[in-house]
Every structure is written in structure tokens, then in C-alpha cells.
Scaffold this motif. Structure first.
Motif, PDB file in Angstrom:
ATOM      1  N   VAL A   1       0.836  -1.204   0.000  1.00 48.28           N
ATOM      2  CA  VAL A   1       0.000   0.000   0.000  1.00 48.28           C
ATOM      3  C   VAL A   1       0.871   1.253   0.000  1.00 48.28           C
ATOM      4  N   LEU A   2       1.937   1.247   0.796  1.00 49.23           N
ATOM      5  CA  LEU A   2       2.851   2.392   0.821  1.00 49.23           C
ATOM      6  C   LEU A   2       3.440   2.646  -0.565  1.00 49.23           C
ATOM      7  N   THR A   3       3.876   1.584  -1.209  1.00 49.45           N
ATOM      8  CA  THR A   3       4.467   1.715  -2.543  1.00 49.45           C
ATOM      9  C   THR A   3       3.463   2.303  -3.533  1.00 49.45           C
ATOM     10  N   LYS A   4       2.246   1.805  -3.493  1.00 49.56           N
ATOM     11  CA  LYS A   4       1.200   2.303  -4.396  1.00 49.56           C
ATOM     12  C   LYS A   4       0.888   3.770  -4.131  1.00 49.56           C
ATOM     13  N   GLU A   5       0.799   4.145  -2.846  1.00 41.61           N
ATOM     14  CA  GLU A   5       0.476   5.526  -2.503  1.00 41.61           C
ATOM     15  C   GLU A   5       1.568   6.491  -2.962  1.00 41.61           C
ATOM     16  N   TYR A   6       2.835   6.099  -2.779  1.00 44.40           N
ATOM     17  CA  TYR A   6       3.921   6.974  -3.214  1.00 44.40           C
ATOM     18  C   TYR A   6       3.996   7.043  -4.739  1.00 44.40           C
ATOM     19  N   LYS A   7       3.706   5.934  -5.385  1.00 45.84           N
ATOM     20  CA  LYS A   7       3.702   5.922  -6.854  1.00 45.84           C
ATOM     21  C   LYS A   7       2.648   6.881  -7.399  1.00 45.84           C
ATOM     22  N   LYS A   8       1.520   6.972  -6.658  1.00 42.59           N
ATOM     23  CA  LYS A   8       0.415   7.822  -7.079  1.00 42.59           C
ATOM     24  C   LYS A   8       0.596   9.272  -6.642  1.00 42.59           C
ATOM     25  N   GLN A   9       1.007   9.479  -5.380  1.00 47.25           N
ATOM     26  CA  GLN A   9       1.033  10.827  -4.805  1.00 47.25           C
ATOM     27  C   GLN A   9       2.389  11.528  -4.903  1.00 47.25           C
ATOM     28  N   ALA A  10       3.483  10.768  -4.795  1.00 46.49           N
ATOM     29  CA  ALA A  10       4.821  11.388  -4.810  1.00 46.49           C
ATOM     30  C   ALA A  10       5.810  10.465  -5.519  1.00 46.49           C
ATOM     31  N   PRO A  11       5.660  10.296  -6.840  1.00 46.32           N
ATOM     32  CA  PRO A  11       6.503   9.338  -7.581  1.00 46.32           C
ATOM     33  C   PRO A  11       8.000   9.632  -7.483  1.00 46.32           C
ATOM     34  N   ALA A  12       8.360  10.902  -7.296  1.00 43.07           N
ATOM     35  CA  ALA A  12       9.781  11.251  -7.212  1.00 43.07           C
ATOM     36  C   ALA A  12      10.440  10.627  -5.979  1.00 43.07           C
ATOM     37  N   LYS A  13       9.636  10.379  -4.943  1.00 38.11           N
ATOM     38  CA  LYS A  13      10.184   9.803  -3.702  1.00 38.11           C
ATOM     39  C   LYS A  13      10.056   8.291  -3.641  1.00 38.11           C
ATOM     40  N   LEU A  14       9.442   7.699  -4.661  1.00 44.13           N
ATOM     41  CA  LEU A  14       9.218   6.253  -4.665  1.00 44.13           C
ATOM     42  C   LEU A  14      10.514   5.444  -4.542  1.00 44.13           C
ATOM     43  N   PRO A  15      11.605   5.822  -5.260  1.00 41.87           N
ATOM     44  CA  PRO A  15      12.847   5.044  -5.110  1.00 41.87           C
ATOM     45  C   PRO A  15      13.373   5.013  -3.675  1.00 41.87           C
ATOM     46  N   ILE A  16      13.194   6.103  -2.951  1.00 38.29           N
ATOM     47  CA  ILE A  16      13.663   6.168  -1.556  1.00 38.29           C
ATOM     48  C   ILE A  16      12.870   5.183  -0.701  1.00 38.29           C
ATOM     49  N   VAL A  17      11.538   5.191  -0.893  1.00 39.21           N
ATOM     50  CA  VAL A  17      10.674   4.296  -0.123  1.00 39.21           C
ATOM     51  C   VAL A  17      10.954   2.844  -0.479  1.00 39.21           C
ATOM     52  N   THR A  18      11.111   2.576  -1.760  1.00 47.65           N
ATOM     53  CA  THR A  18      11.388   1.207  -2.212  1.00 47.65           C
ATOM     54  C   THR A  18      12.691   0.688  -1.621  1.00 47.65           C
ATOM     55  N   GLU A  19      13.720   1.532  -1.609  1.00 44.26           N
ATOM     56  CA  GLU A  19      15.013   1.133  -1.051  1.00 44.26           C
ATOM     57  C   GLU A  19      14.905   0.888   0.454  1.00 44.26           C
ATOM     58  N   MET A  20      14.133   1.741   1.147  1.00 42.62           N
ATOM     59  CA  MET A  20      13.935   1.557   2.587  1.00 42.62           C
ATOM     60  C   MET A  20      13.266   0.219   2.881  1.00 42.62           C
ATOM     61  N   LEU A  21      12.222  -0.110   2.103  1.00 37.91           N
ATOM     62  CA  LEU A  21      11.505  -1.356   2.311  1.00 37.91           C
ATOM     63  C   LEU A  21      12.393  -2.570   2.003  1.00 37.91           C
ATOM     64  N   LYS A  22      13.252  -2.418   1.009  1.00 35.78           N
ATOM     65  CA  LYS A  22      14.183  -3.508   0.702  1.00 35.78           C
ATOM     66  C   LYS A  22      15.178  -3.733   1.840  1.00 35.78           C
ATOM     67  N   THR A  23      15.624  -2.607   2.410  1.00 35.28           N
ATOM     68  CA  THR A  23      16.551  -2.694   3.540  1.00 35.28           C
ATOM     69  C   THR A  23      15.928  -3.449   4.707  1.00 35.28           C
ATOM     70  N   MET A  24      14.614  -3.232   4.893  1.00 41.21           N
ATOM     71  CA  MET A  24      13.899  -3.931   5.969  1.00 41.21           C
ATOM     72  C   MET A  24      13.411  -5.303   5.522  1.00 41.21           C
ATOM     73  N   LYS A  25      13.757  -5.678   4.267  1.00 41.23           N
ATOM     74  CA  LYS A  25      13.357  -6.965   3.700  1.00 41.23           C
ATOM     75  C   LYS A  25      11.839  -7.121   3.684  1.00 41.23           C
ATOM     76  N   LEU A  26      11.169  -6.021   3.274  1.00 40.97           N
ATOM     77  CA  LEU A  26       9.705  -6.032   3.212  1.00 40.97           C
ATOM     78  C   LEU A  26       9.195  -5.907   1.779  1.00 40.97           C
ATOM     79  N   SER A  27      10.091  -5.915   0.796  1.00 41.36           N
ATOM     80  CA  SER A  27       9.651  -5.843  -0.599  1.00 41.36           C
ATOM     81  C   SER A  27      10.536  -6.711  -1.458  1.00 41.36           C
TER      82      SER A  27
END
Length: 305
Positions: free
Chosen positions: A279-305
Motif C-alpha cells: 500500500v505504501l508503494t502504491k500511494e507513493y507511486k500515485k502521490q509522490a513518484p519522485a520519492k518512490l525510489p527512496i521508499v522502495t530502497e527503505m523497504l528492501k533494507t527492511m526486507k519487506l519488498s
């Protein structure tokens, strides 16, 4: 811009319209002043300007009837907010002459001392009033506000605790105390305050999220597991759309995995953290796509994506 406080969008628009109208001589000053009182918003400069104009117009003032005294009080408070001490003093003097034994006027006199920076005198004035009116809520609130205005956090905490011994159902006071405790890094005390709020208002997602924030900050696997439950509860209350709660679930999941060294294998928990990440990924893709790579990398670091 109108500081509309707790006003609805339509009320805020009405307030702005009346303020503009009255400012340009189009009438509606009294209606505006009444609306400011009803909505409990702070608009000191226009209230002072329009209120004084009414009070200085004997014909307009005579039409107010008993509301004249309410207007004197409103103008006095606005004048103090604007640091126009002379106007405030004059208004309070008129009220004192009309209502010499009034507790309400006594509070205004204390507020005037505060506005002058005469903290010790104001403290004494409130103490005298409290001797005869120990359960007056506004007097206690003035003491709390005065302690905060002086930057005396310890005294503010003391006053808030004493206040809550009498007015235990004041949710705003519990939240204020919790926020002060958080600022002082007194997380156990803050957690207690949020527990009281959740018991009183279990359907308010903000309290559940704030409680979870404190538990997560305190650390330890038990606290973080409990924090995750409250973030999850907040998501249920908000239809799964609260970004702060979504982040909370993800952060707690990552911390739990790290602290338990991968032994935390609850299927339901794994599904929740995966869904929150999605849901976080979808929301950032829709609302703030420029910040999506940061969120995606954070989730990968936490092994959640």
C-alpha cells in the motif's frame, strides 16, 4: 488566511467573507464577532479593530443590550493578544465596575498581569481566586498556560497532573501532558497518558498511533510487538489509508525480524507487513513518484519488498 481552528470549511469561508466585508465598511462586524466567539478561533487584530469601533459608537453599543459586556470581554482578550495593554486595562476596568465580585473579571485581571509579564503577581491573583473556587477549570488552565509561557516545563507538568486529578475526563489535557513527557524523553509517563486516552476514546486512531510511536521509541521486542498491534488497529480505524500507521507497521516488522533474528514467522504478521509495504508503494507511486525510489530502497533494507 483565516486561522479557522476547529471550524468547518464552510464556516471558515463565512468567517473570511465577513471579515473582508466588515474591513471595507460593508457591515457585518457584529455578526463576525459573534462567529469568532462561536467558533472559538483567535483573530485578535480584526476583533480588536472591529470591536473597538462598535464600543466607541454609542448608538451601535446601545443596540447590543447585555451583549455589550460580552464584547468588552472579547475586546479585552484581543487587546492582550495584540499587546495593547491600555485598551485591555480600560475594558477590564469597565467590567470590574459593572461586576465587582465576578470570578470571570478576576480571571481577566490575572490575564492582564500575564500580558504585562508580571508572572508572580498573576500567580498570586490566581491563587486567591482558587481559594474560593478550587474547581474552576479555567483558573487551573491559566496556571498551566502561564508555566508554559515562562518555559517552566517542570511546573507545567506538575500543574497538569494536579489538574487531571480533578478533571480526569479532559482528553486535551491528557494529550498535552503526553506530548510534554515525550519532549522530556519520559516515555513511560507518556505511554500512561496515551493509555488513558485510548481507554476513554478507543475509536480515535491518532491516540493509537501516538501510543505506538512511544512504544516503538522505547524499544525492546515486547514494546515493538505491542506497537505493531496498535499501528494495525489504527489502520483498521482509518480504512488502511493512514501513512503514518503504514510506516509504523513496516518499521515494527523490520525491527522485530532483526531482534528475533528471523524467528518471527507468524503468517498473519507476514501478510500484514507485506500488505502495508504494498500500500505504501502504491500511494507513493500515485502521490509522490519522485520519492518512490527512496521508499522502495527503505523497504528492501527492511526486507519487506
Amino acid at each position: 488566511m483565516v486561522g479557522s481552528g476547529g471550524a468547518s470549511a464552510s464556516e471558515a469561508a463565512q468567517l473570511a467573507r465577513l471579515e473582508e466585508q466588515a474591513a471595507h465598511g460593508g457591515g457585518g462586524a457584529w455578526e463576525y464577532l459573534c462567529l469568532v466567539r462561536r467558533l472559538k478561533v483567535r483573530r485578535p487584530e480584526p476583533v480588536l479593530r472591529l470591536g473597538l469601533a462598535l464600543l466607541n459608537d454609542s448608538k451601535a453599543r446601545s443596540k447590543l443590550g447585555s451583549e455589550e459586556w460580552t464584547l468588552y470581554e472579547q475586546v479585552a482578550v484581543a487587546a492582550m493578544d495584540c499587546q495593547n495593554i491600555d485598551v485591555a486595562k480600560d475594558c477590564i476596568g469597565i467590567l470590574k465596575k459593572k461586576f465587582p465580585e465576578s470570578l470571570r473579571v478576576g480571571r481577566l485581571e490575572g490575564m492582564l498581569l500575564e500580558a504585562k509579564g508580571a508572572w508572580a503577581e498573576a500567580e498570586r491573583a490566581y491563587a486567591v481566586l482558587l481559594e474560593n473556587n478550587p474547581n474552576d477549570q479555567l483558573l487551573h488552565k491559566r496556571k498551566i498556560a502561564m508555566a508554559k509561557a515562562q518555559g517552566n516545563t517542570t511546573l507545567a507538568v506538575d500543574y497538569l497532573n494536579k489538574y487531571l486529578e480533578i478533571f480526569m475526563a479532559d482528553h486535551d489535557a491528557w494529550r498535552e501532558l503526553a506530548e510534554i513527557y515525550v519532549s522530556l524523553l519520559m516515555y513511560k509517563q507518556a505511554a500512561f497518558c496515551y493509555e488513558e486516552l485510548i481507554l476513554a476514546q478507543p475509536m480515535v486512531a491518532l491516540y493509537q498511533i501516538s501510543y505506538a510511536d512511544v512504544l516503538y521509541t522505547m524499544g525492546g521486542i515486547e514494546n515493538i510487538q505491542t506497537a505493531k498491534k496498535y499501528y494495525s488497529s489504527a489502520l483498521q480505524l482509518t480504512g488502511g489509508k493512514n501513512t503514518r500507521a503504514l510506516y509504523g507497521v513496516c518499521l515494527c516488522s523490520g525491527a522485530i525480524n532483526q531482534l528475533s533474528k528471523g524467528r518471527n514467522k507468524e503468517e498473519e504478521s507476514s501478510e500484514l507487513q507485506a500488505l502495508a509495504a504494498e500500500v505504501l508503494t502504491k500511494e507513493y507511486k500515485k502521490q509522490a513518484p519522485a520519492k518512490l525510489p527512496i521508499v522502495t530502497e527503505m523497504l528492501k533494507t527492511m526486507k519487506l519488498s
